[in-house]
Design a protein around this motif. Structure first.
Motif, PDB file in Angstrom:
ATOM      1  N   LYS A  84     -14.616  -0.474 -45.750  1.00  0.00           N
ATOM      2  CA  LYS A  84     -13.718   0.488 -45.091  1.00  0.00           C
ATOM      3  C   LYS A  84     -14.129   0.745 -43.658  1.00  0.00           C
ATOM      4  CE  LYS A  84     -11.540   2.908 -48.719  1.00  0.00           C
ATOM      5  NZ  LYS A  84     -10.649   3.960 -48.938  1.00  0.00           N
ATOM      6  N   TYR A  85     -15.438   0.766 -43.407  1.00  0.00           N
ATOM      7  CA  TYR A  85     -15.953   1.054 -42.071  1.00  0.00           C
ATOM      8  C   TYR A  85     -16.730  -0.154 -41.545  1.00  0.00           C
ATOM      9  CZ  TYR A  85     -14.637   5.766 -43.338  1.00  0.00           C
ATOM     10  OH  TYR A  85     -13.927   6.868 -43.723  1.00  0.00           O
ATOM     11  N   ASN A  86     -16.101  -1.298 -41.602  1.00  0.00           N
ATOM     12  CA  ASN A  86     -16.733  -2.559 -41.251  1.00  0.00           C
ATOM     13  C   ASN A  86     -17.274  -2.561 -39.828  1.00  0.00           C
ATOM     14  OD1 ASN A  86     -17.619  -5.155 -41.754  1.00  0.00           O
ATOM     15  ND2 ASN A  86     -15.702  -6.080 -41.070  1.00  0.00           N
ATOM     16  N   SER A  87     -16.515  -2.028 -38.890  1.00  0.00           N
ATOM     17  CA  SER A  87     -16.961  -2.064 -37.496  1.00  0.00           C
ATOM     18  C   SER A  87     -18.045  -1.023 -37.207  1.00  0.00           C
ATOM     19  CB  SER A  87     -15.773  -1.845 -36.558  1.00  0.00           C
ATOM     20  OG  SER A  87     -15.197  -0.582 -36.804  1.00  0.00           O
ATOM     21  N   ASP A  88     -18.207  -0.039 -38.065  1.00  0.00           N
ATOM     22  CA  ASP A  88     -19.191   1.016 -37.822  1.00  0.00           C
ATOM     23  C   ASP A  88     -20.524   0.786 -38.536  1.00  0.00           C
ATOM     24  OD1 ASP A  88     -17.375   2.506 -36.279  1.00  0.00           O
ATOM     25  OD2 ASP A  88     -16.490   3.369 -38.079  1.00  0.00           O
ATOM     26  N   LEU A  89     -20.514   0.030 -39.601  1.00  0.00           N
ATOM     27  CA  LEU A  89     -21.733  -0.172 -40.393  1.00  0.00           C
ATOM     28  C   LEU A  89     -22.273  -1.583 -40.187  1.00  0.00           C
ATOM     29  CD1 LEU A  89     -20.568   1.585 -43.682  1.00  0.00           C
ATOM     30  CD2 LEU A  89     -22.056   2.498 -41.902  1.00  0.00           C
ATOM     31  N   GLU A  90     -23.575  -1.675 -40.237  1.00  0.00           N
ATOM     32  CA  GLU A  90     -24.225  -2.963 -40.015  1.00  0.00           C
ATOM     33  C   GLU A  90     -24.049  -3.869 -41.234  1.00  0.00           C
ATOM     34  OE1 GLU A  90     -28.283  -2.104 -39.098  1.00  0.00           O
ATOM     35  OE2 GLU A  90     -27.751  -0.896 -37.351  1.00  0.00           O
ATOM     36  N   GLU A  91     -24.323  -5.157 -41.029  1.00  0.00           N
ATOM     37  CA  GLU A  91     -24.140  -6.140 -42.089  1.00  0.00           C
ATOM     38  C   GLU A  91     -25.057  -5.876 -43.292  1.00  0.00           C
ATOM     39  OE1 GLU A  91     -21.894  -8.605 -42.443  1.00  0.00           O
ATOM     40  OE2 GLU A  91     -20.985  -7.758 -40.641  1.00  0.00           O
ATOM     41  N   ASP A  92     -26.261  -5.394 -43.033  1.00  0.00           N
ATOM     42  CA  ASP A  92     -27.209  -5.174 -44.126  1.00  0.00           C
ATOM     43  C   ASP A  92     -27.155  -3.741 -44.667  1.00  0.00           C
ATOM     44  OD1 ASP A  92     -28.238  -4.062 -41.831  1.00  0.00           O
ATOM     45  OD2 ASP A  92     -30.311  -4.608 -42.287  1.00  0.00           O
ATOM     46  N   PHE A  93     -26.035  -3.057 -44.491  1.00  0.00           N
ATOM     47  CA  PHE A  93     -25.885  -1.674 -44.932  1.00  0.00           C
ATOM     48  C   PHE A  93     -26.129  -1.520 -46.431  1.00  0.00           C
ATOM     49  CE2 PHE A  93     -23.061   1.582 -46.778  1.00  0.00           C
ATOM     50  CZ  PHE A  93     -23.662   2.716 -46.235  1.00  0.00           C
ATOM     51  N   VAL A  94     -25.586  -2.432 -47.216  1.00  0.00           N
ATOM     52  CA  VAL A  94     -25.709  -2.331 -48.674  1.00  0.00           C
ATOM     53  C   VAL A  94     -27.179  -2.383 -49.086  1.00  0.00           C
ATOM     54  CG1 VAL A  94     -25.105  -3.410 -50.872  1.00  0.00           C
ATOM     55  CG2 VAL A  94     -23.414  -3.298 -49.034  1.00  0.00           C
ATOM     56  N   GLU A  95     -27.917  -3.304 -48.499  1.00  0.00           N
ATOM     57  CA  GLU A  95     -29.336  -3.428 -48.848  1.00  0.00           C
ATOM     58  C   GLU A  95     -30.134  -2.223 -48.341  1.00  0.00           C
ATOM     59  OE1 GLU A  95     -30.519  -5.524 -51.047  1.00  0.00           O
ATOM     60  OE2 GLU A  95     -28.436  -6.178 -51.180  1.00  0.00           O
ATOM     61  N   GLN A  96     -29.730  -1.665 -47.209  1.00  0.00           N
ATOM     62  CA  GLN A  96     -30.397  -0.461 -46.713  1.00  0.00           C
ATOM     63  C   GLN A  96     -30.192   0.709 -47.671  1.00  0.00           C
ATOM     64  OE1 GLN A  96     -28.941   0.305 -42.777  1.00  0.00           O
ATOM     65  NE2 GLN A  96     -30.125  -1.348 -41.846  1.00  0.00           N
ATOM     66  N   VAL A  97     -28.993   0.821 -48.234  1.00  0.00           N
ATOM     67  CA  VAL A  97     -28.713   1.890 -49.192  1.00  0.00           C
ATOM     68  C   VAL A  97     -29.564   1.713 -50.447  1.00  0.00           C
ATOM     69  CG1 VAL A  97     -26.932   2.854 -50.707  1.00  0.00           C
ATOM     70  CG2 VAL A  97     -26.390   2.352 -48.336  1.00  0.00           C
ATOM     71  N   VAL A  98     -29.692   0.481 -50.907  1.00  0.00           N
ATOM     72  CA  VAL A  98     -30.503   0.213 -52.103  1.00  0.00           C
ATOM     73  C   VAL A  98     -31.975   0.542 -51.819  1.00  0.00           C
ATOM     74  CG1 VAL A  98     -31.313  -1.594 -53.678  1.00  0.00           C
ATOM     75  CG2 VAL A  98     -28.899  -1.477 -53.038  1.00  0.00           C
ATOM     76  N   GLN A  99     -32.468   0.167 -50.647  1.00  0.00           N
ATOM     77  CA  GLN A  99     -33.846   0.496 -50.286  1.00  0.00           C
ATOM     78  C   GLN A  99     -34.041   2.006 -50.165  1.00  0.00           C
ATOM     79  OE1 GLN A  99     -34.750  -1.633 -46.706  1.00  0.00           O
ATOM     80  NE2 GLN A  99     -34.928  -3.609 -47.749  1.00  0.00           N
TER      81      GLN A  99
END
Length: 123
Positions: A84-99
């Motif tokens: 939804k916020y592709n231009s605002d969030l970095e590519e590794d956002f999902v992994e950052q959330v998991v960490q």
């Protein structure tokens, strides 16, 4: 000794009562129509706001229970937000959330508010 006579009081006729009732009855349609219009507007605004907040909750709701979710359940929620916020969030956002979930999980907290999450980040 003279007896004082009381002045004669005029009795109010029915026409006076009828005029008062007709006046309130004539105001009634206006009052009802205004009241219904206001209530209708109020209901539509509450409905609009409900759906707006529901959308926010669907997008960001996982962040309130991040420490209770497994990485398997957390990844799709974070990925949905990333899309939804592709231009605002970095590519590794999902992994950052998991960490971040692992960091929070190490704190052994059972329930956490967003404010508590921000306080953790400042430590």
């Amino acid at each position: 000794m003279s007896i004082k006579q009381r002045p004669n009081e005029r009795k109010k006729g029915r026409d006076r009562l009828t005029n008062h009732l007709s006046l309130s009855v004539s105001r009634m349609p206006f009052s009802v129509s205004v009241y219904i219009c206001i209530i209708d507007r109020l209901v539509s605004e509450l409905d609009r706001r409900y759906w707006s907040f529901n959308d926010v909750c669907e997008n960001f709701g996982f962040s309130n229970k991040i420490n209770l979710m497994s990485p398997k359940d957390l990844r799709p929620a974070a990925l949905s937000l990333k899309r939804k916020y592709n231009s605002d969030l970095e590519e590794d956002f999902v992994e950052q959330v998991v960490q971040f979930r692992q960091f929070v999980g190490d704190r052994k907290m059972t329930s956490m508010s967003s404010l508590q999450l921000l306080k953790l980040l400042r430590q």
